[in-house]
Design a protein around this motif. Sequence first.
Motif, short mmCIF file in Angstrom:
data_model
loop_
_atom_site.label_atom_id
_atom_site.label_comp_id
_atom_site.label_asym_id
_atom_site.label_seq_id
_atom_site.Cartn_x
_atom_site.Cartn_y
_atom_site.Cartn_z
N ASN A 65 -9.27 -12.97 -3.37
CA ASN A 65 -8.05 -13.78 -3.27
C ASN A 65 -6.87 -13.04 -3.87
OD1 ASN A 65 -10.54 -15.72 -3.85
ND2 ASN A 65 -9.14 -16.79 -2.49
N GLY A 66 -7.11 -12.40 -5.03
CA GLY A 66 -6.05 -11.60 -5.64
C GLY A 66 -5.66 -10.42 -4.76
N LEU A 67 -6.66 -9.80 -4.14
CA LEU A 67 -6.40 -8.69 -3.23
C LEU A 67 -5.56 -9.15 -2.04
CD1 LEU A 67 -7.06 -5.67 -2.66
CD2 LEU A 67 -9.01 -6.48 -1.31
N GLY A 68 -5.81 -10.36 -1.58
CA GLY A 68 -5.07 -10.91 -0.45
C GLY A 68 -3.58 -11.06 -0.74
N ARG A 69 -3.23 -11.22 -2.01
CA ARG A 69 -1.81 -11.27 -2.37
C ARG A 69 -1.24 -9.89 -2.63
NH1 ARG A 69 1.82 -10.90 -6.43
NH2 ARG A 69 3.63 -12.30 -6.27
N GLU A 70 -1.95 -9.07 -3.39
CA GLU A 70 -1.42 -7.79 -3.84
C GLU A 70 -1.34 -6.75 -2.73
OE1 GLU A 70 -0.17 -6.69 -6.99
OE2 GLU A 70 -0.01 -8.88 -6.95
N LEU A 71 -2.31 -6.74 -1.82
CA LEU A 71 -2.36 -5.67 -0.83
C LEU A 71 -1.16 -5.68 0.12
CD1 LEU A 71 -4.17 -3.29 -0.22
CD2 LEU A 71 -5.44 -4.71 1.39
N PRO A 72 -0.82 -6.81 0.77
CA PRO A 72 0.36 -6.77 1.66
C PRO A 72 1.65 -6.48 0.92
CG PRO A 72 -0.45 -9.02 1.42
CD PRO A 72 -1.48 -8.13 0.81
N ILE A 73 1.77 -6.96 -0.32
CA ILE A 73 2.97 -6.67 -1.10
C ILE A 73 3.05 -5.19 -1.43
CG2 ILE A 73 4.09 -7.08 -3.33
CD1 ILE A 73 3.24 -9.96 -3.17
N SER A 74 1.89 -4.57 -1.73
CA SER A 74 1.84 -3.13 -2.01
C SER A 74 2.28 -2.33 -0.78
CB SER A 74 0.43 -2.71 -2.43
OG SER A 74 0.04 -3.34 -3.62
N PHE A 75 1.81 -2.74 0.39
CA PHE A 75 2.24 -2.07 1.61
C PHE A 75 3.72 -2.28 1.86
CE2 PHE A 75 -2.36 -2.13 2.88
CZ PHE A 75 -2.48 -0.75 3.06
N GLY A 76 4.21 -3.48 1.55
CA GLY A 76 5.64 -3.74 1.71
C GLY A 76 6.48 -2.83 0.83
N LYS A 77 5.95 -2.48 -0.36
CA LYS A 77 6.64 -1.58 -1.27
C LYS A 77 6.31 -0.11 -0.99
CE LYS A 77 6.77 -4.92 -5.10
NZ LYS A 77 6.29 -5.22 -6.48
N MET A 102 -11.02 -7.86 7.58
CA MET A 102 -9.96 -8.67 8.19
C MET A 102 -8.71 -8.68 7.32
SD MET A 102 -11.25 -9.62 11.01
CE MET A 102 -12.78 -10.02 11.88
N LEU A 103 -8.90 -8.77 6.01
CA LEU A 103 -7.77 -8.78 5.08
C LEU A 103 -7.00 -7.47 5.16
CD1 LEU A 103 -7.95 -10.05 1.42
CD2 LEU A 103 -6.72 -7.97 1.98
N ARG A 104 -7.73 -6.35 5.24
CA ARG A 104 -7.08 -5.04 5.29
C ARG A 104 -6.31 -4.86 6.60
NH1 ARG A 104 -11.10 -0.38 4.25
NH2 ARG A 104 -9.11 0.78 4.34
N LEU A 105 -6.88 -5.30 7.70
CA LEU A 105 -6.17 -5.20 8.98
C LEU A 105 -4.87 -6.00 8.95
CD1 LEU A 105 -9.12 -5.48 11.55
CD2 LEU A 105 -7.69 -3.47 11.13
N ARG A 106 -4.92 -7.20 8.39
CA ARG A 106 -3.71 -8.02 8.31
C ARG A 106 -2.69 -7.38 7.38
NH1 ARG A 106 -7.41 -12.09 6.99
NH2 ARG A 106 -6.29 -12.45 5.05
N SER A 107 -3.16 -6.87 6.25
CA SER A 107 -2.24 -6.27 5.26
C SER A 107 -1.58 -5.01 5.80
CB SER A 107 -3.01 -5.95 3.97
OG SER A 107 -3.55 -7.12 3.40
N GLU A 108 -2.29 -4.26 6.62
CA GLU A 108 -1.73 -3.05 7.22
C GLU A 108 -0.94 -3.36 8.49
OE1 GLU A 108 -4.75 -0.05 7.73
OE2 GLU A 108 -5.50 -0.28 5.68
N ILE A 135 -3.10 -18.86 12.27
CA ILE A 135 -1.67 -18.83 11.93
C ILE A 135 -1.46 -18.13 10.59
CG2 ILE A 135 0.34 -20.26 11.40
CD1 ILE A 135 -0.86 -22.37 13.31
N SER A 136 -2.25 -18.53 9.59
CA SER A 136 -2.09 -17.95 8.25
C SER A 136 -2.39 -16.46 8.23
CB SER A 136 -3.00 -18.68 7.25
OG SER A 136 -2.63 -20.03 7.13
N GLN A 137 -3.40 -16.06 9.00
CA GLN A 137 -3.79 -14.66 9.03
C GLN A 137 -2.69 -13.78 9.61
OE1 GLN A 137 -7.39 -15.19 11.21
NE2 GLN A 137 -8.57 -15.74 9.42
N TYR A 138 -1.82 -14.35 10.41
CA TYR A 138 -0.68 -13.59 10.92
C TYR A 138 0.57 -13.80 10.05
CZ TYR A 138 2.99 -11.80 13.89
OH TYR A 138 4.08 -11.09 14.34
#
Length: 420
Positions: A68-80, A143-149, A272-275
């Motif tokens: 769950n923590g990874l689900g928040r941090e990973l997309p934000i890390s890619f955004g940065k 799935m989380l990594r694909l969405r985050s990337e 919806i959430s996954q996108y």
Amino acid sequence: MFYLEMIKYLGVGKKEIFYVILMGIALALGFLRNIVFATVLSPELMGYYSIALTIASYGMLLQLGVINGLGRELPISFGKKNLTYASSLVGEATLAIVFLQLVGILIFFVIILATNFADPSTRDAFLWGGFLAFSIPFSQIVMLRLRSEQRVLTFSLLQVLNSIAILTTGMVAIKYFNYKGAICSIIFVNFLTFIIISKTSLNPVNFRRFNFGEIKYLVRIGLPLMLAGVLASLQMSLDRLFLINNFSPKDIGIYQIGMIPLTLGIAVSGIISQYISPKLLFRYGKGHSLKFVFIKARMVSLITIGIMMVFLPFVPFVSRTIVDLWLPKYKESIDLITIFYVGAIFTSANILGLVTNAANRQMLDLYQIVFLVLISFGGYLLVSRYNMPLVWYAYMNTAVQIVYFFITSMVSYYIVKSKK
């Protein structure tokens, strides 16, 4: 016209359209899977299948919130654009999750094997639920990594391929191993997805570095989300826990078919959430405001409710036709299907929780779901105490889904206002 303007404002293009089409196909295949499995399995065996799925849904408890923590941090890390940190974070989280799952599942098996069950087949269903729970995080990580990337098309195509694989292998396996074959097909696809996609479609992961402090951080921000997720699973499956105690496996099987609209509603919310969630978190990481996240998510929620409401008048006729043609053993589920569809409307649109995640206010999610669990428990206890028929469990479930939607919306609105 109103919906067209909102869609335009959300920036829906070809990629988003292809995503919706592919995820719609995956959703249809998931719906077809339930029907196909039910035509092969008796209501009793479908009940054991439902028990195994219910037990597996609590497997997230073993992860201590790391994913769950990874689900928040990973997309934000890619955004940065912090790709090195993201690579190490994925490696550390994967190793931690595998270790936690191994320890947790072993403890679970010892407890179940030491517990007396009036029906040995129920124990088997619990054990198979444990095996399934162990496999789920491997698929979740991919799935989380694909969405985050931001690989949304790969993600949606994979969902379609997974649905096809589970349906086809499950149909074959059921013939030889009944409901256990269906569980095995899901486990097989989860592991296969992790192995193939990790090697072919994702960025390299650094498994040589392990920072315990970073895992502690993921647990700190993810534990409230995980507990909220576990309690959400408890709230969603609390009716079946009461049913296990008060009704036969056959009744549970009928109830499982009646729940198909709610299962689809959860799937739609997930699609919806996954996108939307990683996309908006990515933009939040780039500097967009929390109000921006709230407005975008609210518009998607309204569009979802509008679309789902359009189909409501047709649900009784369609459900009766499907049951009469393909599932004659499940006629008692027809009334349940319509009731659960009403709840599915609000469940599918309940995506505003991502605002609390973006704002790092995960404890508010936890408080909400604790309140919902208490309401649900009290309601099901009342229904059980007076020996009410199966349909009342459906009414209670639907009422709670509606309450949950409005509570989440109000809390998200409060967070945005308090940030000013």
